[in-house]
Motif scaffolding. Sequence first.
Motif, PDB file in Angstrom:
ATOM      1  N   ILE A  25      35.004  43.863  25.772  1.00 10.63           N
ATOM      2  CA  ILE A  25      35.067  43.028  24.561  1.00 10.63           C
ATOM      3  C   ILE A  25      34.973  43.899  23.314  1.00 10.63           C
ATOM      4  CG2 ILE A  25      33.849  41.263  23.242  1.00 10.63           C
ATOM      5  CD1 ILE A  25      35.415  40.125  25.538  1.00 10.63           C
ATOM      6  N   GLU A  26      34.132  44.915  23.375  1.00 14.43           N
ATOM      7  CA  GLU A  26      33.984  45.811  22.217  1.00 14.43           C
ATOM      8  C   GLU A  26      35.293  46.542  21.924  1.00 14.43           C
ATOM      9  OE1 GLU A  26      31.196  49.579  20.737  1.00 14.43           O
ATOM     10  OE2 GLU A  26      30.847  48.622  22.687  1.00 14.43           O
ATOM     11  N   VAL A  27      35.976  46.969  22.984  1.00 12.64           N
ATOM     12  CA  VAL A  27      37.263  47.652  22.808  1.00 12.64           C
ATOM     13  C   VAL A  27      38.281  46.711  22.169  1.00 12.64           C
ATOM     14  CG1 VAL A  27      39.246  48.611  24.056  1.00 12.64           C
ATOM     15  CG2 VAL A  27      36.932  49.324  24.659  1.00 12.64           C
ATOM     16  N   LEU A  28      38.325  45.461  22.632  1.00 14.19           N
ATOM     17  CA  LEU A  28      39.269  44.482  22.101  1.00 14.19           C
ATOM     18  C   LEU A  28      38.992  44.187  20.626  1.00 14.19           C
ATOM     19  CD1 LEU A  28      39.334  42.043  25.150  1.00 14.19           C
ATOM     20  CD2 LEU A  28      41.198  43.508  24.411  1.00 14.19           C
ATOM     21  N   GLU A  29      37.735  44.076  20.282  1.00 15.38           N
ATOM     22  CA  GLU A  29      37.394  43.791  18.881  1.00 15.38           C
ATOM     23  C   GLU A  29      37.681  44.991  17.972  1.00 15.38           C
ATOM     24  OE1 GLU A  29      33.863  40.441  19.258  1.00 15.38           O
ATOM     25  OE2 GLU A  29      33.300  42.565  19.195  1.00 15.38           O
ATOM     26  N   ASN A  30      37.355  46.182  18.433  1.00 20.35           N
ATOM     27  CA  ASN A  30      37.627  47.375  17.636  1.00 20.35           C
ATOM     28  C   ASN A  30      39.125  47.605  17.448  1.00 20.35           C
ATOM     29  OD1 ASN A  30      34.882  47.868  17.428  1.00 20.35           O
ATOM     30  ND2 ASN A  30      34.841  49.300  19.146  1.00 20.35           N
ATOM     31  N   ASN A  31      39.892  47.124  18.414  1.00 21.55           N
ATOM     32  CA  ASN A  31      41.350  47.272  18.343  1.00 21.55           C
ATOM     33  C   ASN A  31      41.998  46.193  17.480  1.00 21.55           C
ATOM     34  OD1 ASN A  31      43.771  48.679  19.403  1.00 21.55           O
ATOM     35  ND2 ASN A  31      44.227  46.695  20.331  1.00 21.55           N
ATOM     36  N   HIS A  32      41.183  45.228  17.011  1.00 19.66           N
ATOM     37  CA  HIS A  32      41.691  44.095  16.222  1.00 19.66           C
ATOM     38  C   HIS A  32      42.789  43.347  16.991  1.00 19.66           C
ATOM     39  CE1 HIS A  32      39.420  45.763  12.889  1.00 19.66           C
ATOM     40  NE2 HIS A  32      40.072  46.903  13.017  1.00 19.66           N
ATOM     41  N   THR A  33      42.472  43.065  18.265  1.00 16.89           N
ATOM     42  CA  THR A  33      43.438  42.385  19.128  1.00 16.89           C
ATOM     43  C   THR A  33      43.635  40.935  18.714  1.00 16.89           C
ATOM     44  OG1 THR A  33      42.679  43.820  20.936  1.00 16.89           O
ATOM     45  CG2 THR A  33      43.996  41.882  21.538  1.00 16.89           C
ATOM     46  N   TRP A  34      42.622  40.302  18.167  1.00 18.69           N
ATOM     47  CA  TRP A  34      42.739  38.893  17.797  1.00 18.69           C
ATOM     48  C   TRP A  34      41.928  38.595  16.548  1.00 18.69           C
ATOM     49  CZ3 TRP A  34      40.178  39.217  22.921  1.00 18.69           C
ATOM     50  CH2 TRP A  34      38.784  39.250  22.819  1.00 18.69           C
ATOM     51  N   THR A  35      42.161  37.427  16.047  1.00 20.73           N
ATOM     52  CA  THR A  35      41.337  36.863  14.991  1.00 20.73           C
ATOM     53  C   THR A  35      41.004  35.429  15.370  1.00 20.73           C
ATOM     54  OG1 THR A  35      41.219  36.346  12.628  1.00 20.73           O
ATOM     55  CG2 THR A  35      43.369  36.135  13.669  1.00 20.73           C
ATOM     56  N   LEU A  36      39.779  34.995  15.135  1.00 22.33           N
ATOM     57  CA  LEU A  36      39.338  33.656  15.520  1.00 22.33           C
ATOM     58  C   LEU A  36      39.794  32.643  14.471  1.00 22.33           C
ATOM     59  CD1 LEU A  36      35.738  34.539  16.742  1.00 22.33           C
ATOM     60  CD2 LEU A  36      37.716  33.979  18.153  1.00 22.33           C
ATOM     61  N   THR A  37      40.376  31.564  14.946  1.00 21.32           N
ATOM     62  CA  THR A  37      40.904  30.542  14.047  1.00 21.32           C
ATOM     63  C   THR A  37      40.966  29.200  14.771  1.00 21.32           C
ATOM     64  OG1 THR A  37      42.777  29.966  12.626  1.00 21.32           O
ATOM     65  CG2 THR A  37      43.286  31.025  14.714  1.00 21.32           C
ATOM     66  N   ASP A  38      41.200  28.140  14.026  1.00 19.60           N
ATOM     67  CA  ASP A  38      41.415  26.823  14.629  1.00 19.60           C
ATOM     68  C   ASP A  38      42.830  26.754  15.189  1.00 19.60           C
ATOM     69  OD1 ASP A  38      38.874  25.919  13.908  1.00 19.60           O
ATOM     70  OD2 ASP A  38      39.570  25.319  11.906  1.00 19.60           O
ATOM     71  N   LEU A  39      42.972  26.033  16.283  1.00 22.80           N
ATOM     72  CA  LEU A  39      44.279  25.892  16.911  1.00 22.80           C
ATOM     73  C   LEU A  39      45.150  24.946  16.079  1.00 22.80           C
ATOM     74  CD1 LEU A  39      46.050  26.587  19.386  1.00 22.80           C
ATOM     75  CD2 LEU A  39      45.164  24.508  20.475  1.00 22.80           C
ATOM     76  N   PRO A  40      46.289  25.422  15.543  1.00 22.01           N
ATOM     77  CA  PRO A  40      47.153  24.550  14.742  1.00 22.01           C
ATOM     78  C   PRO A  40      47.701  23.385  15.567  1.00 22.01           C
ATOM     79  CG  PRO A  40      47.734  26.868  14.462  1.00 22.01           C
ATOM     80  CD  PRO A  40      46.785  26.795  15.607  1.00 22.01           C
ATOM     81  N   LYS A  41      48.006  22.329  14.908  1.00 24.69           N
ATOM     82  CA  LYS A  41      48.543  21.153  15.578  1.00 24.69           C
ATOM     83  C   LYS A  41      49.911  21.472  16.182  1.00 24.69           C
ATOM     84  CE  LYS A  41      49.485  16.242  14.805  1.00 24.69           C
ATOM     85  NZ  LYS A  41      49.514  15.148  13.803  1.00 24.69           N
ATOM     86  N   GLY A  42      50.086  21.047  17.430  1.00 25.18           N
ATOM     87  CA  GLY A  42      51.342  21.294  18.123  1.00 25.18           C
ATOM     88  C   GLY A  42      51.417  22.621  18.849  1.00 25.18           C
ATOM     89  N   LYS A  43      50.375  23.463  18.721  1.00 19.16           N
ATOM     90  CA  LYS A  43      50.347  24.747  19.395  1.00 19.16           C
ATOM     91  C   LYS A  43      49.559  24.657  20.693  1.00 19.16           C
ATOM     92  CE  LYS A  43      52.723  27.159  16.423  1.00 19.16           C
ATOM     93  NZ  LYS A  43      53.982  27.827  16.775  1.00 19.16           N
ATOM     94  N   PHE A  44      49.814  25.601  21.582  1.00 20.17           N
ATOM     95  CA  PHE A  44      49.191  25.619  22.902  1.00 20.17           C
ATOM     96  C   PHE A  44      48.477  26.942  23.083  1.00 20.17           C
ATOM     97  CE2 PHE A  44      49.683  27.113  27.331  1.00 20.17           C
ATOM     98  CZ  PHE A  44      48.902  26.171  27.971  1.00 20.17           C
TER      99      PHE A  44
END
Length: 430
Positions: A25-44
């Motif tokens: 998890i630390e590697v993924l966060e340091n790599n900026h693999t994702w950003t936390l957000t709300d799921l937009p309507k119509g997305k999966f």
Amino acid sequence: MLHITLPHNLVPRIFLFPMAIEAEIEVLENNHTWTLTDLPKGKFAIDCKYVYKVKFNLDGTLERLKVRLVAKGYTQREEIDHVDTFSPVAKLVFVRFLLSIAAIKGWFLHHFDITNAFLNGELKEEIYMKKPPSYNKSTPHQVCKLLKSSYGLKQASRQWNYNLTSSLLDFGFKQSKSDYTLFTKHEADSYIAILIYVDDILVASNSNKAISTLRTFLNLKFKVRDLGCLRYFLGLEVARSSKWIHLCQKKYVLDILSYSGMLGCKPLKIPLDQNFNISKEDSNPITDPSIFRRLIGRLLYLTITRPDICFSVQVLSQFMDCPNDTHLAAAYRILRYLKAAPGQGILLSSSSQLQLRTYCDSDWASCPDSRRSTIGYCIFLGDSLVSWKSKKQTVVSRSSVEAEYRVMVATCLELTWLHYLLTDLGFHHP
């Protein structure tokens, strides 16, 4: 249900997996693999899971406990979550071919491994993934919007290969048109060739300084593990002296024998009898065909360094759909043959000439079920065997002459490809 028995000295270390999860998890966060957000309507949002693996050294000792967060890419939708997925990998014939040239020219051989390679791919699609298990940051209903590719995504390997290829071309390498995994660079008195197999990089060069420069460049772009002089590559054990390079898969052979319960079997001198001939109707089908299929799959990978079992394995691989007792007994006979010399492999001579030689033959109408012919060829670079094949023809040959012509066509195709590779490597071969 698969039951795994672990060595006694490994069982206490299994409890270290939570630490490996935190490191992942630390590697993924340091790599900026994702950003936390709300799921937009119509997305999966696709799901994910942890994959656990115990990695061993060449001598069988524990190397590390590895945890990988993998996205469930099989739920992705084409043209929405992914478009192109193909990524080239080096043919293992070319691995042998390059090593034989390195032996002749006395090149240095080095091995690099890219850490978390797939996390370096830039995503073009808008993809959302559910938060990893036990990941409690932010609010529970939020998801991860992927900024970079992740393991398990259908396009992950392609995006990684595109990133690596672009970086090497910017650094001055030239990509081969005969094999897109080969890159070469010539500067003054230094020459360097690299072969890419996903995240493993095989480097051959006449200059240690050129290898050091490449290592520095790759470290600036990615996180690279320098594995030193080539010793172990894709399951191939590499031993080198001033006169030869020896390739074998001894550890892999012993693993197959152990898995099949044949470590204590009596060895044989030949894998199959000369006039051995089997068909689909020989005996009763076995109750669990997966045993035979897994065994043949392992033996097929072993033919990378064992041309002596190539024909035998090719014959048995024709009965994967409905194997019977005779087929399984023949497969176990091959294991008894391997027991006689598990460390046997191929020898790439340093005193050879850069001259291609080939031999080919066919066995007309040898298959009792389809009456199709079996072809076989072997190609040498000087005195070093670099390519071989045994295969049943796709059509029925109406004469032995037709069968011979077909095997010559297949051989010439392979020869032409190897000739192009020699040209791309900078060697003139009239």
